[in-house]
Each structure stands twice: as structure tokens, then as C-alpha cells.
Design an enzyme around this catalytic site. Structure first.
Site, PDB file in Angstrom:
ATOM      1  N   THR A  94       6.794 -11.983  -1.108  1.00 33.58           N
ATOM      2  CA  THR A  94       5.377 -12.338  -0.636  1.00 33.58           C
ATOM      3  C   THR A  94       5.635 -13.485   0.207  1.00 33.58           C
ATOM      4  O   THR A  94       6.215 -14.321  -0.296  1.00 33.58           O
ATOM      5  CB  THR A  94       4.399 -12.050  -1.295  1.00 33.58           C
ATOM      6  N   SER A  95       4.966 -13.515   1.342  1.00 29.94           N
ATOM      7  CA  SER A  95       4.920 -14.847   2.115  1.00 29.94           C
ATOM      8  C   SER A  95       3.880 -15.675   1.640  1.00 29.94           C
ATOM      9  O   SER A  95       3.725 -16.842   2.063  1.00 29.94           O
ATOM     10  CB  SER A  95       4.317 -14.333   3.511  1.00 29.94           C
ATOM     11  N   CYS A  99     -14.340  13.819   6.611  1.00 26.90           N
ATOM     12  CA  CYS A  99     -14.887  14.388   5.248  1.00 26.90           C
ATOM     13  C   CYS A  99     -15.205  15.752   5.408  1.00 26.90           C
ATOM     14  O   CYS A  99     -15.933  16.273   6.080  1.00 26.90           O
ATOM     15  CB  CYS A  99     -15.928  13.533   4.625  1.00 26.90           C
ATOM     16  N   ASN A 111      12.792 -14.730  -2.980  1.00 29.47           N
ATOM     17  CA  ASN A 111      12.295 -14.500  -1.683  1.00 29.47           C
ATOM     18  C   ASN A 111      13.537 -14.887  -0.741  1.00 29.47           C
ATOM     19  O   ASN A 111      14.552 -15.742  -0.959  1.00 29.47           O
ATOM     20  CB  ASN A 111      10.976 -15.359  -1.173  1.00 29.47           C
ATOM     21  N   CYS A 163     -18.784  16.188   4.221  1.00 30.46           N
ATOM     22  CA  CYS A 163     -20.000  15.865   4.836  1.00 30.46           C
ATOM     23  C   CYS A 163     -19.808  15.571   6.428  1.00 30.46           C
ATOM     24  O   CYS A 163     -20.698  15.286   7.238  1.00 30.46           O
ATOM     25  CB  CYS A 163     -20.770  14.647   4.292  1.00 30.46           C
ATOM     26  N   HIS A 172      -4.491  -4.158  -2.466  1.00 31.40           N
ATOM     27  CA  HIS A 172      -4.995  -3.755  -0.888  1.00 31.40           C
ATOM     28  C   HIS A 172      -5.045  -2.328  -0.807  1.00 31.40           C
ATOM     29  O   HIS A 172      -5.238  -1.786   0.173  1.00 31.40           O
ATOM     30  CB  HIS A 172      -3.846  -4.542  -0.133  1.00 31.40           C
ATOM     31  N   ALA A 179      15.618  -9.169  -2.953  1.00 32.00           N
ATOM     32  CA  ALA A 179      14.697  -8.612  -4.250  1.00 32.00           C
ATOM     33  C   ALA A 179      15.421  -7.564  -5.021  1.00 32.00           C
ATOM     34  O   ALA A 179      15.859  -7.497  -6.161  1.00 32.00           O
ATOM     35  CB  ALA A 179      13.475  -8.108  -4.087  1.00 32.00           C
ATOM     36  N   VAL A 182       0.825  -1.441   0.083  1.00 34.26           N
ATOM     37  CA  VAL A 182       0.125   0.001   0.038  1.00 34.26           C
ATOM     38  C   VAL A 182       0.657   1.307   0.076  1.00 34.26           C
ATOM     39  O   VAL A 182       0.218   2.301   0.279  1.00 34.26           O
ATOM     40  CB  VAL A 182      -0.947   0.118   1.184  1.00 34.26           C
ATOM     41  N   CYS A 218     -14.452   8.439   2.410  1.00 33.74           N
ATOM     42  CA  CYS A 218     -15.494   8.891   3.175  1.00 33.74           C
ATOM     43  C   CYS A 218     -16.329   7.632   3.484  1.00 33.74           C
ATOM     44  O   CYS A 218     -16.910   7.064   2.719  1.00 33.74           O
ATOM     45  CB  CYS A 218     -16.265   9.953   2.397  1.00 33.74           C
TER      46      CYS A 218
HETATM   47  C1  BV8 Z   1     -11.185 -11.697   1.684  1.00 34.37           C
HETATM   48  C2  BV8 Z   1      -3.922  -4.075   4.130  1.00 34.37           C
HETATM   49  C3  BV8 Z   1     -13.334 -12.305   1.646  1.00 34.37           C
HETATM   50  C4  BV8 Z   1      -3.779  -3.864   5.441  1.00 34.37           C
HETATM   51  C5  BV8 Z   1      -3.836  -6.473   3.982  1.00 34.37           C
HETATM   52  C6  BV8 Z   1      -8.696 -18.439   2.249  1.00 34.37           C
HETATM   53  C7  BV8 Z   1      -7.766 -19.133   2.869  1.00 34.37           C
HETATM   54  C8  BV8 Z   1      -7.194 -18.536   4.098  1.00 34.37           C
HETATM   55  C9  BV8 Z   1      -7.716 -17.270   4.462  1.00 34.37           C
HETATM   56  C10 BV8 Z   1      -8.286 -16.630   4.027  1.00 34.37           C
HETATM   57  C11 BV8 Z   1      -9.256 -17.006   2.465  1.00 34.37           C
HETATM   58  N1  BV8 Z   1      -9.589 -16.012   2.168  1.00 34.37           N
HETATM   59  C12 BV8 Z   1      -9.935 -15.067   2.821  1.00 34.37           C
HETATM   60  C13 BV8 Z   1      -8.976 -15.022   4.048  1.00 34.37           C
HETATM   61  C14 BV8 Z   1      -8.814 -14.462   4.936  1.00 34.37           C
HETATM   62  C15 BV8 Z   1      -7.679 -13.538   4.820  1.00 34.37           C
HETATM   63  C16 BV8 Z   1      -6.212 -14.106   4.605  1.00 34.37           C
HETATM   64  O1  BV8 Z   1      -5.890 -14.569   3.631  1.00 34.37           O
HETATM   65  N2  BV8 Z   1      -5.920 -14.400   5.955  1.00 34.37           N
HETATM   66  C17 BV8 Z   1      -4.380 -14.860   6.001  1.00 34.37           C
HETATM   67  C18 BV8 Z   1      -3.814 -14.187   6.970  1.00 34.37           C
HETATM   68  C19 BV8 Z   1      -4.755 -16.490   6.096  1.00 34.37           C
HETATM   69  N3  BV8 Z   1      -7.849 -12.555   3.626  1.00 34.37           N
HETATM   70  C20 BV8 Z   1      -8.732 -11.650   3.756  1.00 34.37           C
HETATM   71  O2  BV8 Z   1      -9.349 -11.155   4.726  1.00 34.37           O
HETATM   72  C21 BV8 Z   1      -8.959 -10.923   2.180  1.00 34.37           C
HETATM   73  N4  BV8 Z   1     -10.503 -10.610   2.195  1.00 34.37           N
HETATM   74  O3  BV8 Z   1     -10.575 -12.373   1.004  1.00 34.37           O
HETATM   75  O4  BV8 Z   1     -12.565 -11.300   1.892  1.00 34.37           O
HETATM   76  C22 BV8 Z   1     -14.548 -11.599   1.271  1.00 34.37           C
HETATM   77  C23 BV8 Z   1     -15.257 -11.975   0.263  1.00 34.37           C
HETATM   78  C24 BV8 Z   1     -16.507 -11.014   0.153  1.00 34.37           C
HETATM   79  C25 BV8 Z   1     -17.095 -10.569   0.859  1.00 34.37           C
HETATM   80  C26 BV8 Z   1     -16.230 -10.498   2.088  1.00 34.37           C
HETATM   81  C27 BV8 Z   1     -15.299 -10.845   2.592  1.00 34.37           C
HETATM   82  C28 BV8 Z   1      -8.216  -9.357   2.470  1.00 34.37           C
HETATM   83  C29 BV8 Z   1      -6.754  -9.598   2.505  1.00 34.37           C
HETATM   84  C30 BV8 Z   1      -6.174  -8.244   2.523  1.00 34.37           C
HETATM   85  C31 BV8 Z   1      -5.839  -7.996   3.956  1.00 34.37           C
HETATM   86  N5  BV8 Z   1      -4.816  -6.698   3.863  1.00 34.37           N
HETATM   87  N6  BV8 Z   1      -3.002  -5.340   3.850  1.00 34.37           N
HETATM   88  C32 BV8 Z   1      -2.615  -3.147   5.823  1.00 34.37           C
HETATM   89  O5  BV8 Z   1      -1.625  -3.141   4.916  1.00 34.37           O
HETATM   90  O6  BV8 Z   1      -2.472  -2.377   6.788  1.00 34.37           O
HETATM   91  S1  BV8 Z   1      -2.819  -7.989   3.809  1.00 34.37           S
HETATM   92  C33 BV8 Z   1      -1.367  -7.607   4.498  1.00 34.37           C
HETATM   93  O7  BV8 Z   1      -0.553  -8.934   3.988  1.00 34.37           O
HETATM   94  C34 BV8 Z   1      -0.457  -6.682   3.574  1.00 34.37           C
HETATM   95  O8  BV8 Z   1      -1.212  -5.895   2.718  1.00 34.37           O
HETATM   96  C35 BV8 Z   1       0.678  -7.433   2.793  1.00 34.37           C
HETATM   97  O9  BV8 Z   1       1.068  -7.068   1.562  1.00 34.37           O
HETATM   98  C36 BV8 Z   1       0.065  -8.844   2.878  1.00 34.37           C
HETATM   99  C37 BV8 Z   1       0.601  -9.914   2.424  1.00 34.37           C
HETATM  100  O10 BV8 Z   1       1.831  -9.983   3.322  1.00 34.37           O
HETATM  101  P1  BV8 Z   1       3.275  -9.799   2.154  1.00 34.37           P
HETATM  102  O11 BV8 Z   1       3.029  -8.909   1.430  1.00 34.37           O
HETATM  103  O12 BV8 Z   1       3.365 -11.163   1.765  1.00 34.37           O
HETATM  104  O13 BV8 Z   1       3.997  -9.530   3.533  1.00 34.37           O
HETATM  105  P2  BV8 Z   1       4.996 -10.405   4.708  1.00 34.37           P
HETATM  106  O14 BV8 Z   1       5.414  -9.618   5.680  1.00 34.37           O
HETATM  107  O15 BV8 Z   1       3.736 -11.513   5.024  1.00 34.37           O
HETATM  108  O16 BV8 Z   1       5.888 -11.312   4.039  1.00 34.37           O
HETATM  109  C38 BV8 Z   1       7.065 -10.556   3.469  1.00 34.37           C
HETATM  110  C39 BV8 Z   1       7.958 -11.645   2.626  1.00 34.37           C
HETATM  111  O17 BV8 Z   1       8.979 -11.043   2.010  1.00 34.37           O
HETATM  112  C40 BV8 Z   1       8.353 -12.536   3.286  1.00 34.37           C
HETATM  113  O18 BV8 Z   1       8.240 -14.210   2.765  1.00 34.37           O
HETATM  114  C41 BV8 Z   1      10.055 -12.469   3.688  1.00 34.37           C
HETATM  115  O19 BV8 Z   1      10.553 -13.645   3.740  1.00 34.37           O
HETATM  116  C42 BV8 Z   1      10.109 -11.712   2.172  1.00 34.37           C
HETATM  117  N7  BV8 Z   1      11.091 -10.649   2.108  1.00 34.37           N
HETATM  118  C43 BV8 Z   1      11.420  -9.822   3.394  1.00 34.37           C
HETATM  119  N8  BV8 Z   1      12.571  -9.011   2.693  1.00 34.37           N
HETATM  120  C44 BV8 Z   1      12.978  -9.417   1.641  1.00 34.37           C
HETATM  121  C45 BV8 Z   1      11.923 -10.345   1.060  1.00 34.37           C
HETATM  122  N9  BV8 Z   1      11.956 -11.076   0.129  1.00 34.37           N
HETATM  123  C46 BV8 Z   1      12.820 -10.674  -0.911  1.00 34.37           C
HETATM  124  N10 BV8 Z   1      13.599  -9.626  -0.548  1.00 34.37           N
HETATM  125  C47 BV8 Z   1      13.820  -9.140   0.717  1.00 34.37           C
HETATM  126  N11 BV8 Z   1      14.527  -8.081   0.812  1.00 34.37           N
END
Ligand code: BV8
Length: 259
Positions: free
Chosen positions: A190-191, A149, A215, A152, A120, A233, A104, A128
Site C-alpha cells: 500500500t502507498s 435494481c 513494499n 424497484c 473499501h 509481496a 475491492v 440499490c
Molecule cells: C473519507 C475505492 C471522510 C475506489 C478507494 C485525511 C488526509 C488527507 C486526505 C483525506 C483525509 N481523510 C480523507 C481524505 C480524503 C481521501 C484520501 O485519503 N485521499 C488521499 C488520496 C489523499 N479519503 C477519502 O475520501 C476516504 N473517505 O475519509 O471520508 C468522510 C467522513 C464522514 C463523512 C463523509 C466523508 C475514502 C477513501 C476510499 C477511497 N476509495 N478505492 C475503487 O477502488 O475504485 S481508495 C483506492 O486507493 C483503492 O481502494 C486503493 O486500495 C487505495 C489505496 O491505494 P493502494 O491500495 O495503496 O494502492 P496504490 O496503487 O496507491 O499503491 C500500491 C502500492 O503497492 C505502492 O506503494 C507500490 O509500490 C506497491 N506495490 C506494487 N506492486 C507491489 C507492491 N508492493 C509489494 N509487492 C508488489 N508486487
């Protein structure tokens, strides 16, 4: 990274027209933006369910906004790193390169990428809660918390997709279409645990694309990826870029210098 992997990857890339790249917090880590699940990740200090959910915002909009205001302050001074810049420069090498990001922070656009799908949302946009209008808000720190807002008076919320909220259907459709029609799909930093974003590289592989993961460590995607490149990366993408340009020049293509 061993040379064979690099050679086979650059060979595939040299023949590709359409590339898709799914990025996560890891591509911004080297710019100084904390990841979510790393050792010093955002979730270590906070619990996702207390902050990045609609219920949390309903319960305590001030606390949620304090967290986002703090993150905006962290992100404001950071700049794109070589990883972002390579992806932006690849717009001159490939017919079509799309960046699909879970981040984001807006760093891909800052680096010059034009075809970016922000799955995301964007921390620099607010929405709003009454009218749904989205606007840009760059002030950090925010003059008032929670912000309201100007039209409003209703609460403004971050224009970000929280856990349990549906992603924008048209963005998600576009992301799947890009993933299912590319020849090479990268998954960078991404994880691969957050759905539905984590399903995009699998969809690309099923549609016949080569899936390349970059990764620091293996993820649930690694076993199904065609190539796993372990490392930062910001190191690996420039390495691929240099070798790719060398190969293209050797093949007689007039290729601009890399970023
Ligand atoms: C939805 C905004 C349905 C917030 C974010 C199916 C199965 C299981 C669970 C679910 C599913 N469907 C839905 C879910 C629930 C949930 C989910 O997936 N939960 C997970 C935790 C299991 N998903 C949702 O709720 C989604 N909504 O599906 O809604 C629905 C349908 C209809 C009607 C109503 C509802 C919404 C998901 C979005 C959530 N918001 N972010 C904010 O940013 O404040 S997600 C959040 O995690 C961030 O956006 C982030 O980008 C995202 C993913 O994490 P990563 O980007 O991968 O970051 P992370 O730290 O985890 O990993 C970093 C990686 O980089 C690591 O692997 C590391 O080794 C590597 N790394 C580090 N340094 C480096 C590197 N690699 C290379 N070079 C480097 N230097």
C-alpha cells in the site's frame, strides 16, 4: 532481504498470537490486477475525481459503470498469488490473523482468508441507490449499463467506498480494534496515502505492535515502521513463511507444510 531482518522478524512472529495485515493494491499486482498509483496504475489512465466519487456517479453513472465493468472484466479471471496464499495459510499458525484490505477484488477470500475486513467494499457487490440493499453481481460484462435494481428499478451502484464518502463505521471500528490489539501489524503493498486506512499501522505502532512494511519502495509509513522489507509481496511473504515454519519446527512445534 538480509538474514538478520528475517531472523528478527520470525523470532517476533514465533511469539505472536494476534497478527493484523493491512493490504493495498500491491498485493494483487502479481495476480495481474493494476494498482492505482503505479507507473501503469489505474489513475494514470483515469483521474480519480472523474470516476471514483459520488459526484462522478451523479453526473454520469454510465461512464462510472463502464469503468467498473472494465475493471470487473480484468479481475474476473485473476487468481490469488503466493502473497495472498501465505496470509490464508497463517490462519493455521497464529491464534488470530486478521486481513484488513483496501482492495475491492475479493482475492483474499478466494485464497481462503476468513477474517477479512473489506474497508473499501467489493467490486462484485452492488447496492440499490434507493433501498440500500446490497447484493452480489458476478456477471461480466454487465447485461445492461447502468444496471438497475430488479426490485424497484432504481440505479444500482458499485458497493465500493468512493473518495469523499465515509467508510462503514463498524468496519472501521473493527479495523482499528484489530490494529490496536495485535502484536505484529503488516502493511503490504500500500502507498499508505489513503485515509483513514493509512492510519491503521500507526495506531498499531502506538499501541505497542511491531510494524512491518513490505513494499517495492518506501512510503510515508516507512520511517515509522520497525521493519521495512523491500521487494515483491509474492516473494517476501513466502520467504518469511518458510523461515517461520523452520523456526517453529526447530522449537518443537508440529507445523504443517507451507502453501
Ligand atoms: C473519507 C475505492 C471522510 C475506489 C478507494 C485525511 C488526509 C488527507 C486526505 C483525506 C483525509 N481523510 C480523507 C481524505 C480524503 C481521501 C484520501 O485519503 N485521499 C488521499 C488520496 C489523499 N479519503 C477519502 O475520501 C476516504 N473517505 O475519509 O471520508 C468522510 C467522513 C464522514 C463523512 C463523509 C466523508 C475514502 C477513501 C476510499 C477511497 N476509495 N478505492 C475503487 O477502488 O475504485 S481508495 C483506492 O486507493 C483503492 O481502494 C486503493 O486500495 C487505495 C489505496 O491505494 P493502494 O491500495 O495503496 O494502492 P496504490 O496503487 O496507491 O499503491 C500500491 C502500492 O503497492 C505502492 O506503494 C507500490 O509500490 C506497491 N506495490 C506494487 N506492486 C507491489 C507492491 N508492493 C509489494 N509487492 C508488489 N508486487
Amino acid at each position: 532481504m538480509n538474514d538478520d531482518k528475517l531472523d528478527s522478524l520470525t523470532e517476533v512472529l514465533a511469539g505472536a498470537r494476534r497478527i493484523a495485515v493491512l493490504t493495498g493494491a500491491g498485493i494483487s499486482a502479481e495476480s495481474g490486477v493494476p494498482t492505482f498509483r503505479g507507473k501503469d496504475g489505474l489513475w494514470r489512465q483515469y483521474r480519480a475525481e472523474t470516476l471514483a466519487t459520488p459526484e462522478a456517479f451523479e453526473r454520469d453513472p454510465t461512464l462510472v459503470w463502464q469503468w467498473y465493468d472494465w475493471r470487473r472484466g480484468l479481475i474476473a479471471p485473476v487468481v490469488p498469488n503466493p502473497g495472498h496464499r501465505v496470509l490464508a495459510a497463517w490462519q493455521d499458525l497464529f491464534e488470530d490473523i486478521a486481513v484488513i484490505t483496501q482492495n475491492v477484488d475479493g482475492l483474499h477470500e478466494k485464497a481462503g482468508s476468513r477474517n477479512v475486513v473489506e474497508l473499501h467494499g467489493n467490486i462484485w457487490k452492488v447496492r440499490c441507490t434507493r433501498e440500500g440493499t446490497v447484493s452480489e453481481s458476478l456477471l461480466t460484462p454487465l447485461p445492461e449499463i447502468p444496471p438497475r435494481c430488479p426490485d424497484c428499478g432504481a440505479l444500482l451502484r458499485p458497493h465500493i467506498v468512493w473518495f469523499g464518502e465515509a467508510l462503514d463505521a463498524s468496519l472501521l471500528e473493527r479495523a482499528f480494534a484489530l490494529s490496536e490489539t495485535c502484536q505484529v501489524m503488516f502493511a503490504v503493498g500500500t502507498s499508505a496515502v489513503v485515509q483513514p486506512a493509512a492510519s491503521l499501522p500507526c495506531a498499531a505502532g502506538r499501541a505497542g505492535a511491531k510494524v512491518v512494511e513490505i513494499n517495492l519502495e518506501p512510503t510515508p509509513l516507512t520511517r515509522s515502521a520497525d521493519i521495512f522489507l523491500r521487494g515483491k509481496a509474492g516473494d517476501i511473504l513466502p520467504l518469511i513463511d518458510r523461515r517461520l515454519r523452520e523456526n517453529m519446527r526447530a522449537g518443537g512445534r508440529d507445523v504443517p507444510p507451507g502453501p
